[in-house]
Design a protein around this motif. Structure first.
Motif, PDB file in Angstrom:
ATOM      1  N   ILE A  21      51.214  31.034  40.916  1.00 29.89           N
ATOM      2  CA  ILE A  21      49.952  30.838  40.202  1.00 29.89           C
ATOM      3  C   ILE A  21      48.782  30.955  41.158  1.00 29.89           C
ATOM      4  O   ILE A  21      47.741  31.515  40.856  1.00 29.89           O
ATOM      5  N   LEU A  22      48.979  30.397  42.358  1.00 30.01           N
ATOM      6  CA  LEU A  22      47.863  30.335  43.300  1.00 30.01           C
ATOM      7  C   LEU A  22      47.674  31.621  44.087  1.00 30.01           C
ATOM      8  O   LEU A  22      46.603  31.891  44.604  1.00 30.01           O
ATOM      9  N   GLN A 212      41.986  29.128  39.953  1.00 32.56           N
ATOM     10  CA  GLN A 212      43.368  28.860  40.339  1.00 32.56           C
ATOM     11  C   GLN A 212      43.501  27.510  41.054  1.00 32.56           C
ATOM     12  O   GLN A 212      44.467  26.775  40.827  1.00 32.56           O
TER      13      GLN A 212
END
Length: 352
Positions: A21-22, A212
């Motif tokens: 995700i990051l 994020q």
């Protein structure tokens, strides 16, 4: 021992999800985990991020209203067609009944309409008369039944007319609701896109990073409560099919009102995932919350839906290990995200 291994595996996968995700194109893992670099524009950029996020959330709420009105419009249109078919069948039934009534009247006219006493006097045989009288009574009952059926059919037609009128009124109300919601969606998305368009390329990249990082902080805080330690639910066969469908859509764009195959909005993705799994569920996140059985977070399993925000304006499909697949917002694609990266309102189960 198996439980310990499973928990370790789950933790590892959760961390991998967080890293995925990051880690965006052009960003290193180190950059993703670093605290925001203090600079004069950082605070204003964070404010822009929150403003854009709020606008897209408002657009999401309006999208739910639009989708619900559209679904109700389809139902009402189908009902009007059904009523029209009933009216045609009723009119044909009345025509047939009138023909039968006319035939009965003509038969009575041909018999001369003599009273029973006269018929007895003119009859050569009392037995013949009694047989004739019995047939007459049967004929009278048939005529009475025919008239009753005719009255019932005419009454049905009057009710169909009332039902059709009510459905047309509801259809018009939903048309107005759709137009209002559509205008609101377009206005909110346009305002958000205008805010974003004013940013330089580096600011847009930084904006994505801030987005994020906010999700990562929320997911980390959620996981730190130990919320997943008791979550061991296994997906049903239908749940597995729903997860497989959602996984195959990763990378496709969010478009409001879309139900695939090339694009989705949030509830378009979840409803189509479960349709593929063999279960028809409500089209909107708010209706999914209202009509599907709720389960506790500790009891959730892959395939369940997680409803987000107080107004139930967003939904994602839980895939296990603390992650969801969802269609985030305009300008973003279907993606994997942390299940706790947004405020959870409820968990619902399509295949309870």
């Amino acid at each position: 021992m198996g439980t310990v291994k499973r928990r370790k595996g789950a933790t590892a996968l959760t961390l991998l999800c967080a890293l995925a995700i990051l880690t965006a194109p052009g960003l290193t893992v180190g950059t993703a985990f670093a605290a925001p670099t203090p600079d004069p524009g950082a605070k204003s950029l964070e404010q822009v991020r929150k403003e854009i996020e709020d606008l897209f959330r408002q657009a999401g709420t309006a999208t739910d209203a639009y989708n619900l009105a559209e679904s109700e419009t389809r139902t009402q249109s189908a009902k009007i067609v059904e009523i029209a078919n009933q009216v045609v069948a009723g009119q044909e039934r009345i025509a047939a009944l009138k023909n039968r009534a006319g035939a009965a009247a003509r038969a009575q006219y041909r018999s001369g309409g003599l009273p029973p006493g006269a018929k007895l006097a003119l009859s050569n045989s009392p037995t013949q008369f009694l047989d004739g009288a019995d047939r007459l009574r049967q004929g009278e009952k048939a005529t009475s039944d025919l008239l009753s059926e005719l009255n019932r059919t005419q009454s049905d037609l009057q009710q169909y007319a009332k039902d059709a009128s009510a459905q047309w009124e509801a259809l018009e109300a939903n048309r107005i609701k759709q137009e209002t919601s559509k205008r609101e969606i377009e206005q909110k998305i346009k305002a958000a896109e205008e805010l974003e368009s004013k940013l330089e390329a580096e600011e847009k990249a930084r904006l994505l990073q801030l987005e994020q990082e906010a999700q990562y902080r929320a997911q980390t805080a959620w996981l730190s409560t130990g919320v997943l330690k008791d979550v061991h639910g296994l997906a049903t066969d239908a749940g597995k099919r729903a997860v497989q469908f959602a996984s195959a859509q990763i990378g496709k764009p969010y478009i409001w009102g879309a139900e695939g195959p090339g694009a989705f909005d949030c509830s378009g993705l979840t409803s189509q995932a479960w349709l593929t799994a063999g279960r028809t569920i409500p089209r909107t996140s708010q209706e999914q919350l209202r009509l599907l059985p709720k389960v506790a977070i500790k009891d959730m399993r892959p395939g369940d839906l997680i409803i987000y925000f107080d107004d139930a304006s967003h939904v994602g499909l839980y895939v296990g290990d603390g992650a969801i697949i969802h269609a985030p917002r305009p300008g973003r694609n279907v993606t994997l995200a942390g299940a706790g990266s947004m405020p959870i309102k409820a968990v619902v189960r399509p295949d309870a």
